[in-house]
Structure formats: structure tokens, C-alpha cells
Design a protein around this motif. Sequence first.
Motif, short mmCIF file in Angstrom:
data_model
loop_
_atom_site.label_atom_id
_atom_site.label_comp_id
_atom_site.label_asym_id
_atom_site.label_seq_id
_atom_site.Cartn_x
_atom_site.Cartn_y
_atom_site.Cartn_z
N SER A 200 1.18 -1.37 0.03
CA SER A 200 0.53 0.16 -0.25
C SER A 200 0.95 1.21 -0.02
CB SER A 200 -0.56 0.19 0.95
OG SER A 200 -0.29 0.27 2.49
N GLU A 233 -1.40 9.24 2.35
CA GLU A 233 -2.01 8.59 0.99
C GLU A 233 -1.76 7.12 0.38
OE1 GLU A 233 0.91 8.90 -2.79
OE2 GLU A 233 1.92 10.14 -1.12
N ARG A 235 -1.40 3.84 -1.41
CA ARG A 235 -0.74 3.90 -3.52
C ARG A 235 -0.56 1.91 -3.79
NH1 ARG A 235 2.55 6.94 -3.04
NH2 ARG A 235 4.96 6.00 -3.73
N TRP A 243 -6.74 -2.58 -5.35
CA TRP A 243 -7.07 -1.23 -4.88
C TRP A 243 -6.99 -0.92 -3.40
CZ3 TRP A 243 -11.20 -0.52 -2.08
CH2 TRP A 243 -12.37 -1.31 -2.01
#
Length: 290
Positions: A200, A233, A235, A243
Motif C-alpha cells: 500500500s 496517501e 498506493r 486497490w
Amino acid sequence: MPDSALDRLLEDREDPAWVAARWEDPSTQVLGVNDRSGVSATPDQDGLRGIRPGGPYDPEHHFLIGAVDGVPWFALAATPEGPSSSLRVLGGVLPETELDIAMTAVAMVNWHREAGFCSRCGTATNVTAGGHTRVCPGCGAQWFPRMDPAVIVAVLDEEGRLLLGHHVGWEDTRVSILAGFVEVGESLEQAVRREIMEESAVALASLRYVGSQPWPFPRSLMLGFVASARGQEVRADGEEILWARFFTRAEVTAQVADGSLTLPMRSSIASRIITAWRDGEIGVEEPAAD
């Protein structure tokens, strides 16, 4: 988590004659484990269905799980007559002691299916200790059931939101907290930080251990943690996790209700940790005083 009443009989199971006598005990129950790791279950699939032993005791195939209130339980690799069910179904309804019996039975049977030969010299091994050890008659090596450590982590941001991710291969709505195996030479804390960063891109400020669960698919020990994120944040790596994002409790409740989110099965430690967060039992820790 509730306590289990299963007595694993650590000392008594070392005596082959004693174990054989337990097989003959009129109260003894046997749990059949089929080749898909399903176990003998009640017709409604809401409990274990013990079977009376059939035939003489065979130490190579009859594995002593332990005893509950003096009643011995054995595991046997077999397709049980009558109904059976998977741990994925039973795990959400079984009481802790029956879940302990079922998890141990599946783990033991699956280990014996793969551990027939010595990893050191290749000689066929013999079963001892009621099924909890295999001994090599060639080189004398002793072999025990393996458990591979894995970490599973509830990551919370500064607002108390929970990081949930969608794994490759899951149905579209399914999410969970992030998890991964511990690598050789790695501490649990290192594994937590590495896995979360890899999957992540979230760095962690702090973490704490919250509990564990054996998970015999094939032979994992899931070690649960709660961690605080540095920043918000996210990713996803796009390889294992398609996701991921932070959710509030209200968002999870609403999306589970409308069917747009599916949470882990109730038998899993992931479900227990997520439930504890939803109930307010897990949250952002206050910083330590200077």
C-alpha cells in the motif's frame, strides 16, 4: 478471544499404549477430514459430528487431537459417511473448543499427507506421540508439524479510519485488512512494516500485537497487529492488491448494508479485528507522554 477447553495431553500422548487405550474408550470421538479439508459435521452444518472409532487402533493413521472434559478426540484422513463441511463455513458458527478441535484435525491430517519421508535422508518416517511427531528410522531425525508465520494488520490513519484492500482474484466487493508471510530472518515487526509498505506504500508510525489464529490453509499461524499510519496517501501495488483506501466506520457499515462491500468470513482473525474496530475497541492510540 474465548478460551478453548481442549486438553492436548502433551505428556500422556508420548505413551503409545495409553494412546491406543484411548482409541478403545467408549466415549471416544473421531473427526473425519476429507481430501478437501472438510470435516464431519452436523446436518445443519452448525457443529462437529463425532464418529465412533471403527476397527483396531492404527498409529500411522489415527491421530490424537486431545480431550474435552475427559472425552478423547482423534482425527482421521477419510471421507466421512454423512454430512461434512469446510472450516470456512463452520468457522463462523463453531464455539471456540470445537473450532480448536477442527483446526487441529485439519492441520494434522494435512501435515501427515505431506510428511511421509525424512527431509534429511529420504527414509519413510514413522508416526509417534499420537500423531504429533514423525521419526526417521534411518537417521533418527524427528519431524514436527510446521506452522508458517504470517502477519495481518489493521492500519489506522490519524482520524481512526481503517485501511482495507481488495486482493487480486477476489470477487469485486470483497475487502480485508492487509496480510503477508514472514520472510526468513525477519522479525514480526519488520514483516508488518515491509508488507504494508509493499502492498500500500503506507509507512507505519507504531504497531502493537493484538492476537493470533491458526489457519491450516495450508499451515499458517496468523499474527494480528494494529498499526498507526504516517500520513493518508495509499498506493496499492497493483499485483497482489488491486486497490486500497481508508474507510470510516460509517462508510463500512453503509456499504456492507447495501452490498457494495463484503467483509472477511466470521471465522477469521481478520473479521475479529475488523469487528473490534467497528465496535470502537480498537482505535488510534494516544501518543506516549514525554
